[in-house]
Design an enzyme around this catalytic site. Structure first.
Site, PDB file in Angstrom:
ATOM      1  N   SER A 126      -1.680  46.815 -30.426  1.00 18.12           N
ATOM      2  CA  SER A 126      -1.283  46.181 -29.174  1.00 18.12           C
ATOM      3  C   SER A 126      -1.154  47.234 -28.071  1.00 18.12           C
ATOM      4  CB  SER A 126       0.032  45.409 -29.385  1.00 18.12           C
ATOM      5  OG  SER A 126       0.279  44.504 -28.343  1.00 18.12           O
ATOM      6  N   ARG A 138      11.356  37.066 -23.764  1.00 16.39           N
ATOM      7  CA  ARG A 138      11.006  37.373 -25.146  1.00 16.39           C
ATOM      8  C   ARG A 138      10.520  36.134 -25.884  1.00 16.39           C
ATOM      9  NH1 ARG A 138       9.113  40.957 -28.842  1.00 16.39           N
ATOM     10  NH2 ARG A 138      10.079  40.676 -30.880  1.00 16.39           N
ATOM     11  N   ASP A 157      -5.702  36.067 -33.701  1.00 16.19           N
ATOM     12  CA  ASP A 157      -5.075  36.766 -32.575  1.00 16.19           C
ATOM     13  C   ASP A 157      -5.728  36.282 -31.281  1.00 16.19           C
ATOM     14  OD1 ASP A 157      -4.023  38.469 -30.680  1.00 16.19           O
ATOM     15  OD2 ASP A 157      -4.558  40.318 -31.730  1.00 16.19           O
ATOM     16  N   HIS A 160      -1.354  37.633 -33.595  1.00 14.36           N
ATOM     17  CA  HIS A 160      -1.346  39.011 -33.107  1.00 14.36           C
ATOM     18  C   HIS A 160      -0.418  39.902 -33.928  1.00 14.36           C
ATOM     19  CE1 HIS A 160      -1.637  42.313 -30.276  1.00 14.36           C
ATOM     20  NE2 HIS A 160      -0.327  42.285 -30.069  1.00 14.36           N
ATOM     21  N   ASP A 161       0.704  39.369 -34.342  1.00 10.44           N
ATOM     22  CA  ASP A 161       1.695  40.161 -35.083  1.00 10.44           C
ATOM     23  C   ASP A 161       1.252  40.537 -36.490  1.00 10.44           C
ATOM     24  OD1 ASP A 161       3.634  40.695 -33.271  1.00 10.44           O
ATOM     25  OD2 ASP A 161       5.114  39.269 -34.031  1.00 10.44           O
TER      26      ASP A 161
END
Length: 400
Positions: free
Chosen positions: A169, A239, A335, A368-369
């Site tokens: 990232s 967040r 992602d 993505h994580d």
């Protein structure tokens, strides 16, 4: 059943968090007035400091150093207990004994980026000229600024060439900037779930988060430290919005679906009826325990400004002309924040530059994580890449 409780307010005191800003529970490299950091905005930042952690030992010829670049909300505590939250290292799936980045064989370095809030100089730090917290008086920083600061740290550690630079990232952006700015100093590069520039959609999501922070009445135009408060509600919402982008629809459905949280029927209110709502509230509330709101503004802006091709006349291949660094580029099928198409564009540019590059698209629904999670194929690819580079580097028998 997934059971996640909402956390109504930060559990960590402001004093605990602010202590780490200028006096971190890690090693610190301080740079005085004679060693300013020249920023892209035209400002010389001086004095400043970089907080960092190291794992393992540097070998005799200083050839086994690996720099890990952290993502937006990460820090230097990559493989040790976090001093604020007490949680384990954020990348202990990748770093540790028996892991691809094994400190028994490599000297692993991870620093908090400039602009961060865990010991490296940033908007939450004390401005030596005023004796007060920098706040919005801190100059706007970029990804190249972060990398220049890291290069100064690597110089301070007496390391000429890094065996590898690794990151995902925003960390992956730093990896690519390292190879473009210091091609002779990076032997191999593992760039994960990233791109050479931020998309309009990603900039839009970041602006949503920044506006959430700035709309909090406790933000006080960035001077909340002078008021002894923190805009935790706005930062928590930022967040929550960002965390949705780190996941995938399939992952959210698998983990939560439409299941209720601790109840059988709806409350007909705006309480967290659904498990996914409770999960997002938890993510937001726990995040503000360890992160500074102004740092969030600065670091998201740095990602938005990042554009390697733009820095090289609009031609990405020029950034990697005649480069000798070995690359491994990794993307994940689910992602949508940094889709595989962007990784392929990077690979094509590297091929046009005659760079040595391998590419892997990993099938997973974790979004993505995924690069932070225990995804066996990703760990195997990382290990194989580093082992291959280690043999070419002459580290045979020493790599993990």
């Amino acid at each position: 059943m997934v059971g996640v409780k909402s956390v109504p307010s930060p559990a960590i005191s402001a004093d605990d968090r602010s202590h780490e800003v200028d006096h971190p529970s890690s090693q610190v490299a301080q740079f005085g007035a004679d060693q300013p950091l020249r920023l892209d905005c035209g400002v010389d930042l001086s004095p400043f400091q970089i907080a960092y952690q190291t794992y393992g030992e540097l070998n005799a010829d200083r050839s086994n150093a690996i720099l890990i670049c952290h993502a937006l909300t990460g820090d230097q505590h990559v493989a040790n207990e976090h001093p604020v939250t007490g949680k384990s290292g954020w990348w202990d799936t990748l770093v540790g004994p028996g892991r691809p980045l094994d400190p028994r064989h490599y000297f692993v370095i991870c620093s908090n980026v400039i602009g961060g809030c865990m010991g490296s100089t940033g908007p939450a730090s004390i401005n030596p000229a005023t004796g007060k917290v920098w706040g919005l008086d801190f100059p706007v920083i970029t990804i190249p600024d972060m990398v220049r600061a890291q290069a100064m740290l690597i110089d301070r550690l007496g390391i000429d060439t890094l065996f590898a630079v690794v990151g995902g990232s925003m960390g992956g952006m730093q990896v690519l900037q390292w190879t473009a700015a210091y091609p002779k100093r990076v032997y191999s590069a593992l760039a994960i779930a990233c791109s050479t520039r931020h998309s309009a959609q990603n900039i839009a999501f970041h602006e949503l988060g920044r506006q959430a922070v700035m709309a909090d009445p406790d933000w006080h135009n960035g001077a909340y430290a002078d008021q002894g408060i923190h805009p935790h509600r706005g930062l928590a919402v930022a967040r929550m919005a960002a965390h949705i982008t780190y996941l995938s629809d399939a992952a959210l459905h698998r983990k939560f679906g439409r299941r209720m949280q601790d109840r059988e029927l709806p409350t007909f209110s705006f309480d967290a009826d659904f498990q996914v709502e409770s999960y997002l509230r938890y993510q937001g509330s726990s995040f503000v325990e360890r992160f500074d709101a102004n740092s969030y503004l600065y670091l998201t802006r740095a990602m938005d400004y990042f554009d390697i091709a733009g820095d090289h006349g609009g031609v990405l291949a020029k950034a990697f002309a005649d480069i000798e660094t070995r690359f491994c580029v990794v993307s994940f099928t689910s992602d949508w924040l940094f889709p595989t198409s962007e990784s392929r564009a990077l690979v094509h540019a590297l091929n046009a530059s005659s760079a040595r590059v391998s590419f892997a698209e990993i099938e997973t629904d974790r979004g993505h994580d995924a690069f932070l999670l225990d995804v066996p194929e990703f760990l195997d690819i990382s290990r194989a890449f580093l082992q291959s580079a280690g043999k070419a580097r002459g580290l045979t028998g020493k790599e993990g």
